[in-house]
Scaffold this motif. Sequence first.
Motif, PDB file in Angstrom:
ATOM      1  N   GLN A   3      10.950 -20.355 -31.143  1.00  0.00           N
ATOM      2  CA  GLN A   3      12.411 -19.883 -31.740  1.00  0.00           C
ATOM      3  C   GLN A   3      12.556 -18.477 -31.506  1.00  0.00           C
ATOM      4  OE1 GLN A   3      15.139 -21.165 -32.692  1.00  0.00           O
ATOM      5  NE2 GLN A   3      15.943 -19.418 -33.010  1.00  0.00           N
ATOM      6  N   ARG A   4      11.426 -17.652 -31.835  1.00  0.00           N
ATOM      7  CA  ARG A   4      11.438 -16.158 -31.730  1.00  0.00           C
ATOM      8  C   ARG A   4      11.509 -15.899 -29.960  1.00  0.00           C
ATOM      9  NH1 ARG A   4       9.041 -11.574 -34.262  1.00  0.00           N
ATOM     10  NH2 ARG A   4       8.545 -10.841 -31.944  1.00  0.00           N
ATOM     11  N   HIS A   5      10.913 -16.727 -29.257  1.00  0.00           N
ATOM     12  CA  HIS A   5      10.918 -16.409 -27.793  1.00  0.00           C
ATOM     13  C   HIS A   5      12.288 -16.484 -27.149  1.00  0.00           C
ATOM     14  CE1 HIS A   5       8.842 -15.741 -23.837  1.00  0.00           C
ATOM     15  NE2 HIS A   5       9.479 -16.732 -23.501  1.00  0.00           N
ATOM     16  N   THR A   6      13.000 -17.542 -27.638  1.00  0.00           N
ATOM     17  CA  THR A   6      14.286 -17.687 -27.036  1.00  0.00           C
ATOM     18  C   THR A   6      15.311 -16.620 -27.338  1.00  0.00           C
ATOM     19  OG1 THR A   6      14.485 -19.444 -28.644  1.00  0.00           O
ATOM     20  CG2 THR A   6      14.749 -20.324 -26.619  1.00  0.00           C
ATOM     21  N   ASP A   7      15.128 -16.065 -28.762  1.00  0.00           N
ATOM     22  CA  ASP A   7      15.774 -14.932 -29.332  1.00  0.00           C
ATOM     23  C   ASP A   7      15.515 -13.984 -28.385  1.00  0.00           C
ATOM     24  OD1 ASP A   7      17.150 -16.000 -31.481  1.00  0.00           O
ATOM     25  OD2 ASP A   7      15.496 -15.163 -32.882  1.00  0.00           O
ATOM     26  N   LEU A   8      14.231 -13.725 -27.889  1.00  0.00           N
ATOM     27  CA  LEU A   8      14.064 -12.515 -27.075  1.00  0.00           C
ATOM     28  C   LEU A   8      14.760 -12.607 -25.693  1.00  0.00           C
ATOM     29  CD1 LEU A   8      12.261 -10.008 -26.491  1.00  0.00           C
ATOM     30  CD2 LEU A   8      10.660 -11.414 -25.168  1.00  0.00           C
ATOM     31  N   VAL A   9      14.878 -13.740 -25.109  1.00  0.00           N
ATOM     32  CA  VAL A   9      15.458 -13.744 -23.998  1.00  0.00           C
ATOM     33  C   VAL A   9      16.871 -13.650 -24.207  1.00  0.00           C
ATOM     34  CG1 VAL A   9      16.020 -15.620 -22.287  1.00  0.00           C
ATOM     35  CG2 VAL A   9      13.858 -15.686 -23.206  1.00  0.00           C
ATOM     36  N   ALA A  10      17.566 -14.027 -25.108  1.00  0.00           N
ATOM     37  CA  ALA A  10      18.874 -13.827 -25.314  1.00  0.00           C
ATOM     38  C   ALA A  10      19.188 -12.538 -25.391  1.00  0.00           C
ATOM     39  CB  ALA A  10      19.282 -14.729 -26.397  1.00  0.00           C
ATOM     40  N   ASN A  11      18.136 -11.909 -26.507  1.00  0.00           N
ATOM     41  CA  ASN A  11      18.566 -10.459 -26.701  1.00  0.00           C
ATOM     42  C   ASN A  11      18.460  -9.739 -25.226  1.00  0.00           C
ATOM     43  OD1 ASN A  11      19.100 -10.402 -29.299  1.00  0.00           O
ATOM     44  ND2 ASN A  11      17.033 -10.537 -30.017  1.00  0.00           N
ATOM     45  N   VAL A  12      17.414  -9.870 -24.608  1.00  0.00           N
ATOM     46  CA  VAL A  12      17.213  -9.200 -23.344  1.00  0.00           C
ATOM     47  C   VAL A  12      18.366  -9.282 -22.575  1.00  0.00           C
ATOM     48  CG1 VAL A  12      15.876  -8.887 -21.238  1.00  0.00           C
ATOM     49  CG2 VAL A  12      14.768  -9.042 -23.284  1.00  0.00           C
ATOM     50  N   VAL A  13      19.081 -10.254 -22.360  1.00  0.00           N
ATOM     51  CA  VAL A  13      20.212 -10.577 -21.496  1.00  0.00           C
ATOM     52  C   VAL A  13      21.279 -10.040 -22.173  1.00  0.00           C
ATOM     53  CG1 VAL A  13      21.870 -12.701 -20.599  1.00  0.00           C
ATOM     54  CG2 VAL A  13      19.328 -12.487 -20.412  1.00  0.00           C
ATOM     55  N   ALA A  14      21.578 -10.195 -23.632  1.00  0.00           N
ATOM     56  CA  ALA A  14      22.594  -9.222 -24.041  1.00  0.00           C
ATOM     57  C   ALA A  14      22.585  -7.796 -23.951  1.00  0.00           C
ATOM     58  CB  ALA A  14      22.683  -9.577 -25.446  1.00  0.00           C
ATOM     59  N   PHE A  15      21.260  -7.256 -23.867  1.00  0.00           N
ATOM     60  CA  PHE A  15      21.146  -5.887 -23.860  1.00  0.00           C
ATOM     61  C   PHE A  15      21.378  -5.634 -22.309  1.00  0.00           C
ATOM     62  CE2 PHE A  15      17.895  -2.505 -22.833  1.00  0.00           C
ATOM     63  CZ  PHE A  15      18.858  -1.649 -23.409  1.00  0.00           C
ATOM     64  N   CYS A  16      21.260  -6.432 -21.439  1.00  0.00           N
ATOM     65  CA  CYS A  16      21.624  -5.981 -20.142  1.00  0.00           C
ATOM     66  C   CYS A  16      23.271  -6.153 -19.794  1.00  0.00           C
ATOM     67  CB  CYS A  16      21.124  -7.340 -19.050  1.00  0.00           C
ATOM     68  SG  CYS A  16      19.248  -7.333 -18.874  1.00  0.00           S
ATOM     69  N   ARG A  17      23.758  -6.748 -20.803  1.00  0.00           N
ATOM     70  CA  ARG A  17      25.399  -6.869 -20.547  1.00  0.00           C
ATOM     71  C   ARG A  17      25.602  -5.694 -21.324  1.00  0.00           C
ATOM     72  NH1 ARG A  17      26.308 -12.605 -21.889  1.00  0.00           N
ATOM     73  NH2 ARG A  17      25.648 -13.488 -19.797  1.00  0.00           N
ATOM     74  N   TYR A  18      25.057  -5.265 -22.290  1.00  0.00           N
ATOM     75  CA  TYR A  18      25.307  -3.948 -22.737  1.00  0.00           C
ATOM     76  C   TYR A  18      25.215  -2.647 -22.153  1.00  0.00           C
ATOM     77  CZ  TYR A  18      24.958  -0.401 -26.616  1.00  0.00           C
ATOM     78  OH  TYR A  18      25.062   0.563 -27.596  1.00  0.00           O
ATOM     79  N   LEU A  19      24.157  -2.739 -21.215  1.00  0.00           N
ATOM     80  CA  LEU A  19      23.942  -1.396 -20.304  1.00  0.00           C
ATOM     81  C   LEU A  19      25.231  -1.790 -19.029  1.00  0.00           C
ATOM     82  CD1 LEU A  19      20.276  -1.532 -19.388  1.00  0.00           C
ATOM     83  CD2 LEU A  19      21.542   0.085 -21.205  1.00  0.00           C
ATOM     84  N   ARG A  20      25.455  -2.838 -18.712  1.00  0.00           N
ATOM     85  CA  ARG A  20      26.421  -3.157 -17.745  1.00  0.00           C
ATOM     86  C   ARG A  20      27.661  -2.588 -18.343  1.00  0.00           C
ATOM     87  NH1 ARG A  20      25.042  -8.368 -15.477  1.00  0.00           N
ATOM     88  NH2 ARG A  20      26.111  -9.183 -17.143  1.00  0.00           N
ATOM     89  N   ALA A  21      28.049  -2.507 -19.503  1.00  0.00           N
ATOM     90  CA  ALA A  21      29.380  -2.059 -20.051  1.00  0.00           C
ATOM     91  C   ALA A  21      29.251  -0.403 -19.726  1.00  0.00           C
ATOM     92  CB  ALA A  21      29.199  -2.638 -21.675  1.00  0.00           C
ATOM     93  N   TYR A  22      28.113   0.175 -19.881  1.00  0.00           N
ATOM     94  CA  TYR A  22      27.918   1.400 -19.849  1.00  0.00           C
ATOM     95  C   TYR A  22      27.537   1.829 -18.431  1.00  0.00           C
ATOM     96  CZ  TYR A  22      28.018   2.167 -24.670  1.00  0.00           C
ATOM     97  OH  TYR A  22      28.666   2.218 -26.001  1.00  0.00           O
ATOM     98  N   GLY A  23      28.004   0.857 -17.393  1.00  0.00           N
ATOM     99  CA  GLY A  23      27.956   1.767 -15.881  1.00  0.00           C
ATOM    100  C   GLY A  23      26.799   1.227 -15.354  1.00  0.00           C
ATOM    101  N   PHE A  24      25.774   0.525 -15.759  1.00  0.00           N
ATOM    102  CA  PHE A  24      24.544   0.397 -15.189  1.00  0.00           C
ATOM    103  C   PHE A  24      24.707  -0.988 -14.324  1.00  0.00           C
ATOM    104  CE2 PHE A  24      20.733   2.305 -17.227  1.00  0.00           C
ATOM    105  CZ  PHE A  24      21.307   3.121 -18.003  1.00  0.00           C
ATOM    106  N   ARG A  25      24.479  -0.851 -13.174  1.00  0.00           N
ATOM    107  CA  ARG A  25      24.800  -1.924 -12.109  1.00  0.00           C
ATOM    108  C   ARG A  25      23.478  -3.075 -12.429  1.00  0.00           C
ATOM    109  NH1 ARG A  25      26.884  -0.366  -6.285  1.00  0.00           N
ATOM    110  NH2 ARG A  25      29.011   0.245  -6.605  1.00  0.00           N
ATOM    111  N   ILE A  26      24.062  -4.001 -13.046  1.00  0.00           N
ATOM    112  CA  ILE A  26      22.810  -4.980 -13.499  1.00  0.00           C
ATOM    113  C   ILE A  26      23.274  -6.219 -13.284  1.00  0.00           C
ATOM    114  CG2 ILE A  26      21.465  -6.156 -15.116  1.00  0.00           C
ATOM    115  CD1 ILE A  26      21.329  -3.227 -16.507  1.00  0.00           C
ATOM    116  N   GLY A  27      22.618  -7.095 -12.136  1.00  0.00           N
ATOM    117  CA  GLY A  27      23.047  -8.442 -11.868  1.00  0.00           C
ATOM    118  C   GLY A  27      21.855  -9.309 -12.383  1.00  0.00           C
TER     119      GLY A  27
END
Lengths: 376, 301
Positions: A3-27
């Motif tokens: 459970q913890r692990h999937t949480d982490l994956v989701a969070n990292v991906v969400a964080f990438c989105r968050y960065l993208r919203a601030y102009g980071f180019r993350i694919g």
Amino acid sequence: MIQRHTDLVANVVAFCRYLRAYGFRIGPEEEATALRAAALVTLNDRGTFALALQVSLTRSVQEVAEFKVLFERYWRELENALDSKIKDDESQRSKYQKNTQPSFNALKSWLNGNRNTEETETATYSPTESLSHQDFSLIPADQLADLERLLREVSLALARKVNRRREKTLHAKAFDLRGTLRRNLRRGGELIDLAYKRPRRNRMRLVVLADVSKSMDLYSAFLIQFLYAFQNVFRRIETFVFSTDLHRVTAELKQQNFQEALKKLAESETGWSGGTRIGGSLHTFVTDYGKLLNRETIVVILSDGWDTDDTRDTGTLAETMQRIQQKSRKVIWLNPLAGRAGYEPRTAAMQAALPHVDVFAPAHNVESMRALGKWL
Amino acid sequence: MIPDLPHIADLLKTQGYITEPAVTMAVYLSMQLQKPLLIEGPAGVGKTEIAKVMARALDTDLIRLQCYEGLDASHALYEWNYQRQLLHLKMLETRQGTPGAVDALEEEIFGEKFLMKRPLLQAITHHKSPVLLIDEVDRADEEFESFLLEVLSDWQITIPEIGTIRATHIPQVIVTGNRVRELSEALRRRCLYLWIDYPDYEKELAIVRGKVPQISAQLAEQICRFMQELRQLRLEKTPGIAETLDWATALSTLHFDHLPQEIIEQTLGVILKDWKDTRTAQLSLSELYEKMGVVSKIEEL
């Protein structure tokens, strides 16, 4: 544990989105890298975790600085409550809007091609709110990044124009048959030394003279962006700004990052947003820096042609412009006002200068800057 | 096989590289994920040094490609040794080979014997995975940068006369840049990123002590403090750690155990390489000296 692990994956991906919203180019590829990196480090140490993500998600020193702030903010918010993230984001945005200066809003609207708003913005702009000590860094960084990128693309495209003529080179790329034969004549035609040629490098030198007086305030932020991008692409470029006086800013613009360049410019005594003495300033240029001009120099003048000096000065201007034109290959006058429908160059200064200008073109948006390539 | 995070920190330390967590992490991830590492930062902060240290730590060879304006594929990949080929043919001519042997002859002169391997080709055909340092990539032209992308993603090189050469080992790639020119987004995206800044006082002191062991404690401290203050000035070429080390070595060789103002003045040339900077520094020397917190001789009297 799982459970913890999937949480982490989701969070990292969400964080990438968050960065993208601030102009980071993350694919997806960057996301995958970040996940692989996250899997490699122990998660109980937050600093290590942050570093792993930082190394895999940032691409420049500016991004490194932004990353540190965003990382803290994101994971703090996440800890508080997952939902509050969105709300906080919104309040952040409205804060930005309050900060934005009228000049920047106008700038933005032109980039979107909306002339109407531009005019209303110009009207509401109050002269009392002096921009003479304008803090350029107030321009919201997230929007600036887009503009910067666009301008860099344009200037890169301009710089990349390769000369189609060939010149000699020592590097094997294109074989030069004629050169080879000539070189080996004395050996009785046995080809021993080879000669090569390559596309001739652009030897063009660019001299940019930018008007940063009050009447140009609306455009200054935009122009500086352009000058900066240009400066970093063209190797042979000299940049000057003028209002009542002329200043060479080549070195300031050579800064490694744009914020620093702005700071240096703001610190230097360039007389931002003052009156304009076009004739006088250009005269200073010819007398002090005339040696920059030769048949390989293209002079670009960025000005709206509003001169605060009375008409006495136009004589000087005409004379100076003539000298500049004689000494250089081409004179390009870019006028932000010329982009408007029904514009006529009626100011005395513009009238005086026009006969000595090879190209008179608008410079009010990115598109017109792109068109600059035609003239260079 | 690939060392883990604490191990890398140790490796770097034993190789004499005083480091910070970000550097260790970047080196570690670059090894683990087999991705090139792009290192940027001001001149003289030890970007190139990382590659050297890595090669030593991994006990492998360092292959270096120094970039410069006008560098092209043939200088980075391979070249045919034309003169040698020609001589070879000339020598054969005297022996009057049979006419049917032309094909064999061609194969021979386009063989490995006449192929001059340049760094990139060397790196991928090396007998074990080397560290490939692509130094100051921003000095090379953009077309070279794009070409580099191709090599870095496929790890194979096609030579028309021979065919495609595939990498026997994927090298550990370090790319450094001084930000002479803005690098392309494509190259950045292909790499992991590390920014190294000038070191803070503590780190610089540790580096000086590590690299110049014979230096007196007082001199080392004073030099580092002076350098820290000096970097605050607006200089054309801000001195990096390399300069600090040069200076420390020079002064300790001259058997100084502290840093008097006259000596700074006389040896400024070791750390400042620009006459304008030298002048700036000279003008603010007293101020700098005061900031170092050193009591000047006059006050002592």
